[in-house]
Design a protein around this motif. Structure first.
Motif, PDB file in Angstrom:
ATOM      1  N   CYS A 191       0.913  -1.374   0.125  1.00 38.40           N
ATOM      2  CA  CYS A 191      -0.074   0.028   0.003  1.00 38.40           C
ATOM      3  C   CYS A 191       0.994   1.133  -0.005  1.00 38.40           C
ATOM      4  O   CYS A 191       0.424   2.208  -0.616  1.00 38.40           O
ATOM      5  CB  CYS A 191      -1.056  -0.096   1.149  1.00 38.40           C
ATOM      6  SG  CYS A 191      -2.056   1.238   1.216  1.00 38.40           S
ATOM      7  N   THR A 192       2.078   1.135   0.686  1.00 37.33           N
ATOM      8  CA  THR A 192       2.893   2.434   0.636  1.00 37.33           C
ATOM      9  C   THR A 192       3.307   2.601  -0.729  1.00 37.33           C
ATOM     10  O   THR A 192       3.309   3.820  -1.130  1.00 37.33           O
ATOM     11  CB  THR A 192       4.246   2.035   1.483  1.00 37.33           C
ATOM     12  OG1 THR A 192       3.722   1.507   2.765  1.00 37.33           O
ATOM     13  CG2 THR A 192       5.177   2.908   1.198  1.00 37.33           C
ATOM     14  N   HIS A 221      -1.073   7.005   8.038  1.00 39.31           N
ATOM     15  CA  HIS A 221       0.020   6.287   8.193  1.00 39.31           C
ATOM     16  C   HIS A 221       1.307   7.124   7.668  1.00 39.31           C
ATOM     17  O   HIS A 221       1.189   8.093   6.946  1.00 39.31           O
ATOM     18  CB  HIS A 221      -0.213   5.218   6.947  1.00 39.31           C
ATOM     19  CG  HIS A 221       0.751   4.111   6.956  1.00 39.31           C
ATOM     20  ND1 HIS A 221       1.976   4.208   6.178  1.00 39.31           N
ATOM     21  CD2 HIS A 221       1.044   2.962   7.922  1.00 39.31           C
ATOM     22  CE1 HIS A 221       2.806   3.123   6.454  1.00 39.31           C
ATOM     23  NE2 HIS A 221       2.201   2.381   7.416  1.00 39.31           N
ATOM     24  N   GLY A 273      -9.152   4.533   7.509  1.00 40.97           N
ATOM     25  CA  GLY A 273      -8.763   3.698   8.526  1.00 40.97           C
ATOM     26  C   GLY A 273      -7.189   4.153   8.904  1.00 40.97           C
ATOM     27  O   GLY A 273      -6.306   3.846   8.334  1.00 40.97           O
ATOM     28  N   ASP A 278      -6.004   6.653   1.126  1.00 45.84           N
ATOM     29  CA  ASP A 278      -5.118   5.626   1.884  1.00 45.84           C
ATOM     30  C   ASP A 278      -5.892   4.596   2.619  1.00 45.84           C
ATOM     31  O   ASP A 278      -6.422   4.713   3.815  1.00 45.84           O
ATOM     32  CB  ASP A 278      -3.931   6.209   2.693  1.00 45.84           C
ATOM     33  CG  ASP A 278      -3.143   5.146   3.414  1.00 45.84           C
ATOM     34  OD1 ASP A 278      -3.412   3.936   3.147  1.00 45.84           O
ATOM     35  OD2 ASP A 278      -2.151   5.585   4.149  1.00 45.84           O
ATOM     36  N   SER A 305      -4.019  -2.622   0.761  1.00 45.14           N
ATOM     37  CA  SER A 305      -3.088  -3.817   0.847  1.00 45.14           C
ATOM     38  C   SER A 305      -3.822  -4.937   0.451  1.00 45.14           C
ATOM     39  O   SER A 305      -5.031  -5.198   0.933  1.00 45.14           O
ATOM     40  CB  SER A 305      -2.419  -4.003   2.218  1.00 45.14           C
ATOM     41  OG  SER A 305      -1.917  -2.601   2.751  1.00 45.14           O
ATOM     42  N   HIS A 312      -2.345  -7.951   1.527  1.00 45.32           N
ATOM     43  CA  HIS A 312      -1.897  -8.829   2.712  1.00 45.32           C
ATOM     44  C   HIS A 312      -2.462  -8.544   3.912  1.00 45.32           C
ATOM     45  O   HIS A 312      -2.233  -9.259   4.964  1.00 45.32           O
ATOM     46  CB  HIS A 312      -0.273  -8.853   2.633  1.00 45.32           C
ATOM     47  CG  HIS A 312      -0.084  -7.371   2.948  1.00 45.32           C
ATOM     48  ND1 HIS A 312       0.252  -6.376   1.910  1.00 45.32           N
ATOM     49  CD2 HIS A 312       0.455  -6.791   4.018  1.00 45.32           C
ATOM     50  CE1 HIS A 312       0.701  -5.354   2.532  1.00 45.32           C
ATOM     51  NE2 HIS A 312       0.907  -5.359   3.511  1.00 45.32           N
ATOM     52  N   LYS A 313      -3.422  -7.631   4.014  1.00 50.37           N
ATOM     53  CA  LYS A 313      -4.239  -7.018   5.322  1.00 50.37           C
ATOM     54  C   LYS A 313      -5.391  -7.889   5.169  1.00 50.37           C
ATOM     55  O   LYS A 313      -5.642  -9.130   5.808  1.00 50.37           O
ATOM     56  CB  LYS A 313      -4.335  -5.939   5.294  1.00 50.37           C
ATOM     57  CG  LYS A 313      -3.035  -5.093   5.901  1.00 50.37           C
ATOM     58  CD  LYS A 313      -3.129  -3.637   6.097  1.00 50.37           C
ATOM     59  CE  LYS A 313      -1.645  -3.007   6.423  1.00 50.37           C
ATOM     60  NZ  LYS A 313      -1.742  -1.936   6.647  1.00 50.37           N
TER      61      LYS A 313
HETATM   62  C1  LIG Z   1      -0.596  -0.716   6.807  1.00 50.44           C
HETATM   63  C2  LIG Z   1      -0.993   0.756   6.343  1.00 50.44           C
HETATM   64  C3  LIG Z   1      -0.360   1.240   5.375  1.00 50.44           C
HETATM   65  C4  LIG Z   1       0.955   0.572   4.640  1.00 50.44           C
HETATM   66  O1  LIG Z   1       0.688  -0.531   3.899  1.00 50.44           O
HETATM   67  P1  LIG Z   1       1.700  -1.532   3.445  1.00 50.44           P
HETATM   68  O2  LIG Z   1       0.864  -2.302   2.286  1.00 50.44           O
HETATM   69  O3  LIG Z   1       2.282  -2.095   4.731  1.00 50.44           O
HETATM   70  O4  LIG Z   1       2.815  -0.809   2.568  1.00 50.44           O
HETATM   71  C5  LIG Z   1      -0.496   2.406   4.879  1.00 50.44           C
HETATM   72  N1  LIG Z   1      -1.576   2.922   5.075  1.00 50.44           N
HETATM   73  C6  LIG Z   1      -2.460   2.520   6.406  1.00 50.44           C
HETATM   74  C7  LIG Z   1      -3.683   3.428   6.723  1.00 50.44           C
HETATM   75  C8  LIG Z   1      -2.146   1.404   6.714  1.00 50.44           C
HETATM   76  O5  LIG Z   1      -2.893   0.645   7.613  1.00 50.44           O
END
Ligand SMILES: *Cc1c(COP(=O)(O)O)cnc(C)c1O
Length: 412
Positions: free
Chosen positions: A124-125, A156, A203, A233, A263, A265-266
């Motif tokens: 997500c980054t 984030h 979130g 995001d 993401s 993987h979450k």
């Molecule tokens: C986890 C998270 C990120 C980072 O995501 P990655 O996929 O780990 O790079 C960015 N923004 C929020 C709101 C998150 O919870």
């Protein structure tokens, strides 16, 4: 029941050939490196206990890996480099599946099929990096002026970091107790002479707060002269919200935004980090061209090589799990979040949760509890100082919650 277990049962009944199969499978678990094998066994014993980070530990990828290996794909060098929406000749890739994956998600987030562009990126980054980059270029190309990036202090950390990396003037907006961007502070810091590049936390990472898009939009409506680009995001919440009655929060048809990053993987249960980045065709077309002859392509994205196995795996997941099943999972994690909150209240333990959120904040427990359940720590003066959080993902079932509560109670 896993295959090894079935085989060991058969092994006990001494059926011909099973003996050898059992030994083979058992040997497959041995890497030849003791420290690797020890690590694998430790990971397996810990995975279901960990409840402090937003990682779904109910993964169902075995059939995918079996298919992958059965087709000898582990001995093929694959690479999804290039634009998945252009049919240029490139490396051995799975662009058609990437396109299908993006289109499936884009409809979930309210994009129209004919006006969608996107890709699977590394996290997500990486998606936020593209959202901010594309937003900056779009606004700059449109107005000739350098935009300012606005993001809250609870969003984030990657967003402010990316502002720094891309050398964009960044204004950090204060938040209320729940973690939402304060509209008053946004209005105070808004420079109406420059374009506005907004990142909404859907979130926020620690508190699970969703920025109030309506309140911020109301301020922007007072300044029609300001060009705006909105990036969502939605790393974790973008996974489950589309399957709940709150789907509108991450839907472009009900909430205006130009791009979104989520993401894989979450919530979705990918076993390694990946991210979705989705925007409109119009935004993509407004970007600076980078024609790279040896790739036969126009490389508008920042990264060059991209994963093919992750595209295939994600595609497989999205086509194996039905909408109804995602919905059940999404509703379950919200239900179990309420359950955890109830149980904490029953034992009189200080706790707190945002609406729509599966992140529960609690007073920081003992080191033993922190370590055992791998909780994440935070600090908030207004919420009583030292706090920690639990993220209720698919593997955080009622049974696990009861176990946690009983350990927590013992520690008091
Ligand atoms: C986890 C998270 C990120 C980072 O995501 P990655 O996929 O780990 O790079 C960015 N923004 C929020 C709101 C998150 O919870």
């Amino acid at each position: 029941m896993n295959l090894l277990h079935v085989l060991s049962e058969l092994h006990k009944s001494r059926i011909d050939g099973v003996d050898r199969l059992f030994k083979d499978l058992h040997n497959m678990r041995k890497s030849g490196f003791k420290e690797l094998d020890r690590w694998a066994s430790k990971i397996n014993s810990r995975k279901l206990r960990e409840i402090g980070y937003p990682v779904n530990q109910h993964l169902k990828l075995r059939r995918f890996y079996n298919w992958y290996m059965a087709n000898n794909l582990e001995i093929v060098g694959l690479n999804n480099v290039g634009d998945p929406f252009s049919d240029q000749r490139g490396l051995l890739n799975a662009h058609e599946f990437e396109r299908q994956l993006i289109l499936k998600f884009s409809s979930l987030y309210g994009f129209d099929e004919e006006n969608t562009w996107g890709m699977l990126c590394s996290s997500c980054t990486d998606g936020n990096n593209h959202g901010i980059y594309f937003g900056y270029k779009f606004l700059k190309n449109k107005t000739g002026k350098a935009p300012i990036l606005y993001v809250s202090n609870e969003a984030h950390y990657s967003n402010a970091r990316i502002g720094d990396l891309q050398n964009i003037e960044t204004r950090i907006i204060n938040t209320d107790l729940t973690g939402r961007m304060l509209p008053d502070d946004f209005e105070r810091q808004l420079d109406t002479t420059r374009p506005c590049l907004l990142v909404y936390a859907v979130g926020s990472t620690f508190k699970g707060a969703i920025d109030d898009q309506h309140a911020i939009n109301a301020i922007l409506e007072k300044h029609p002269e300001v060009s705006v680009y909105r990036h969502l995001d939605a790393a974790l919440f973008g996974g489950y919200l589309p399957f709940t009655k709150f789907a509108g929060i991450v839907n472009r048809k009900t909430n205006m935004f130009e791009s979104i990053a989520v993401s894989g993987h979450k919530f979705f249960g990918m076993d390694a980090p990946v991210g979705l980045f989705i925007t409109t065709r119009d935004i993509y077309d407004s970007q600076t061209q980078f024609n790279v002859t040896y790739l036969n392509d126009d490389m508008r994205m920042i990264s060059c090589s991209r994963s093919t196995i992750d595209v295939l795996k994600f595609w497989w997941l999205m086509n194996n799990v039905t909408f109804k099943q995602w919905k059940e999972q999404a509703e379950k994690i919200l239900e179990n979040s309420e359950y955890l909150l109830e149980k904490l209240k029953e034992i009189g333990y200080p706790c707190w949760k945002n609406q729509y959120s599966n992140t529960i904040l609690i007073k920081r427990p003992s080191d033993e509890i922190l370590e055992r359940f791998n909780l994440a720590n935070g600090y908030d003066k207004e919420l009583g100082g030292e706090i920690s959080h639990i993220v209720v993902m698919q593997h955080v079932t009622r049974k696990r919650i009861d176990q946690f509560i009983s350990k927590l109670k013992e520690s008091l």
